[in-house]
Write an enzyme that holds these catalytic residues in place. Structure first.
Site, PDB file in Angstrom:
ATOM      1  CD1 TRP A 157      -2.104  -2.177   1.948  1.00  0.00           C
ATOM      2  CD2 TRP A 157      -2.953  -1.340   0.047  1.00  0.00           C
ATOM      3  NE1 TRP A 157      -3.109  -3.012   1.521  1.00  0.00           N
ATOM      4  CE2 TRP A 157      -3.649  -2.522   0.363  1.00  0.00           C
ATOM      5  CE3 TRP A 157      -3.300  -0.630  -1.105  1.00  0.00           C
ATOM      6  CZ2 TRP A 157      -4.674  -3.019  -0.442  1.00  0.00           C
ATOM      7  CZ3 TRP A 157      -4.324  -1.117  -1.897  1.00  0.00           C
ATOM      8  CH2 TRP A 157      -4.995  -2.300  -1.566  1.00  0.00           C
TER       9      TRP A 157
ATOM     10  CG  ASP B 112      -3.065   3.890   4.346  1.00  0.00           C
ATOM     11  OD1 ASP B 112      -4.044   3.677   5.092  1.00  0.00           O
ATOM     12  OD2 ASP B 112      -2.867   3.257   3.287  1.00  0.00           O
TER      13      ASP B 112
ATOM     14  CE  LYS C 115      -8.563  -3.095   3.843  1.00  0.00           C
ATOM     15  NZ  LYS C 115      -7.485  -2.343   3.298  1.00  0.00           N
TER      16      LYS C 115
HETATM   17  C1  LIG Z   1      -7.024  -1.869   2.075  1.00  0.00           C
HETATM   18  C2  LIG Z   1      -6.008  -0.823   2.166  1.00  0.00           C
HETATM   19  C3  LIG Z   1      -5.936   0.217   1.224  1.00  0.00           C
HETATM   20  C4  LIG Z   1      -6.847   0.308   0.026  1.00  0.00           C
HETATM   21  O1  LIG Z   1      -8.147   0.580   0.399  1.00  0.00           O
HETATM   22  P1  LIG Z   1      -9.289   0.909  -0.664  1.00  0.00           P
HETATM   23  O2  LIG Z   1     -10.337   1.548   0.172  1.00  0.00           O
HETATM   24  O3  LIG Z   1      -9.702  -0.395  -1.253  1.00  0.00           O
HETATM   25  O4  LIG Z   1      -8.724   1.806  -1.695  1.00  0.00           O
HETATM   26  C5  LIG Z   1      -4.970   1.194   1.406  1.00  0.00           C
HETATM   27  N1  LIG Z   1      -4.125   1.146   2.449  1.00  0.00           N
HETATM   28  C6  LIG Z   1      -4.163   0.158   3.356  1.00  0.00           C
HETATM   29  C7  LIG Z   1      -3.199   0.167   4.498  1.00  0.00           C
HETATM   30  C8  LIG Z   1      -5.099  -0.862   3.254  1.00  0.00           C
HETATM   31  O5  LIG Z   1      -5.134  -1.832   4.163  1.00  0.00           O
END
Ligand SMILES: *Cc1c(COP(=O)(O)O)cnc(C)c1O
Length: 360
Positions: A101, A171, A195
């Site tokens: 990511w 993030d 998540k």
């Molecule tokens: C799942 C995830 C993403 C991507 O998420 P989307 O909402 O599908 O774009 C980005 N960063 C992390 C750390 C993730 O676990």
């Protein structure tokens, strides 16, 4: 009805209590005669839902007044572009690449300016967090970027990097509300909610007010300016109303647990059950260096692809589902987010012990 133990990395398990409440309100939300899915986002009823959700999130995380909370669409992935488009005044940014990511965010930023990879753990399949105490931070960097919890590899920043005075952007998709955060350490904090918080299709971005401006890169679409959404209270266009409603219920559920200190303590207990077993097992082993282990995503292997596949399939038959590791790493991964009860982890470990006895 029978519910499984769902170890999916996302979309992921939600608190049963929240789902039941939503079910009860499905046809008639508190006497208004319709579902939250059917109501205008400009209605008074929905206005209360979104305002209460924001207020509860602010209380949970202790978000200071000078930060805006934005409920945005496009998922976490859209932030990979939105961040450089809005923050790259010098067109320079530093990225710490600790997994897929972070790497995607780093690659996206290269479209808009000079993105520097100032640290990485790619040399050991992202199984650790690099030492970030004295990195070559660029003097003109607009920000330093991290992915705080690496969903696929199961690592977690226990200590934030030394950004040498530069803005920190993070993030936090897979550790959102799993532990307290000192929001003031960040310029931007964001996470896809599927998540650890709610249904898929929304990202919550917490951004310091002074970073919101009209001075964005040329050709930045209106929808991708933070200012557009900040000025409109996340209602420039129709937001993901139902997702905001469910997230709001999860915030209340977390407050009822006693807030994020209590949530973290509970997550530590849960993760310890699994990690302690992985440390003593002769069949299974964890793939991450101990000091960087995530409380949320726990990858493990047997050392044999065939045995891994056998385990995943037998576990699913026993009601422990979505334990297959990410397609890029193989093995197994148990995501044990806030909503996974202790009982789920304990039962999984009992099942693993049985499996070990039968297969060693
Ligand atoms: C799942 C995830 C993403 C991507 O998420 P989307 O909402 O599908 O774009 C980005 N960063 C992390 C750390 C993730 O676990």
């Amino acid at each position: 009805m029978s519910r499984v133990y769902n170890f999916s990395a996302g979309p992921a398990v939600l608190p049963e209590e929240v789902l039941k409440e939503a079910a009860d309100e499905m046809l008639d939300y508190r006497g208004c005669g319709m579902s939250v899915m059917e109501m205008s986002h400009r209605s008074k009823v929905f206005e209360e839902i979104i305002q209460e959700a924001e207020q509860d999130l602010r209380e949970l995380m202790g978000i200071p007044r000078e930060y805006k909370v934005l409920f945005l669409q496009g998922g976490a992935s859209q932030q990979f572009a939105m961040i450089p488009m809005n923050l790259m005044k010098n067109r320079v940014a530093d990225y710490i690449v600790t997994g897929q990511w972070a790497k995607k965010a780093y690659q996206e930023a290269q479209i808009y300016g000079k993105a520097n990879k100032i640290a990485s753990s790619e040399d050991k399949t992202y199984s650790y967090i690099p030492d970030c105490s004295d990195l070559p931070v660029s003097p003109d960097a607009d920000y330093v970027y991290i992915c705080k919890n690496n969903t696929i590899y199961g690592t977690h920043f226990k200590k934030l990097p030394n950004t040498k005075g530069k803005l920190l952007v993070a993030d936090i998709s897979s550790c959102f509300l799993s532990e307290p955060e000192d929001v003031t350490k960040y310029g931007i904090l964001y996470g896809g909610v599927q998540k650890n918080i709610g249904p898929a299709g929304m990202v919550i971005t917490i951004i310091r007010e002074d970073l919101i401006s009209d001075e964005v890169l040329p050709y930045t679409p209106t929808m991708l300016k933070y200012k557009t959404h900040a000025d409109a209270g996340s209602m420039y266009n129709t937001p993901n109303c139902y997702c905001i409603y469910i997230c709001g219920k999860v915030f209340k559920w977390l407050k009822k647990q006693g807030g994020l200190e209590a949530v973290k303590a509970n997550n530590e207990k849960k993760a310890a059950v699994l990690y302690d077993y992985l440390d003593e097992s002769r069949l299974f082993s964890g793939t991450v260096v101990k000091e960087d282990r995530s409380l949320m995503n726990v990858p493990f292997v047997t050392g044999s692809k065939e045995m891994d596949a056998k385990f995943v399939s037998e576990a699913a038959k026993a009601g422990f589902v979505n334990l297959k590791g990410h397609r890029t790493v193989g093995g197994m991964r148990a995501s044990i987010y806030n909503a996974m009860p202790m009982e789920g982890v304990e039962k999984l470990v009992s099942f693993m012990k049985e499996f070990e006895k039968e297969n060693l």
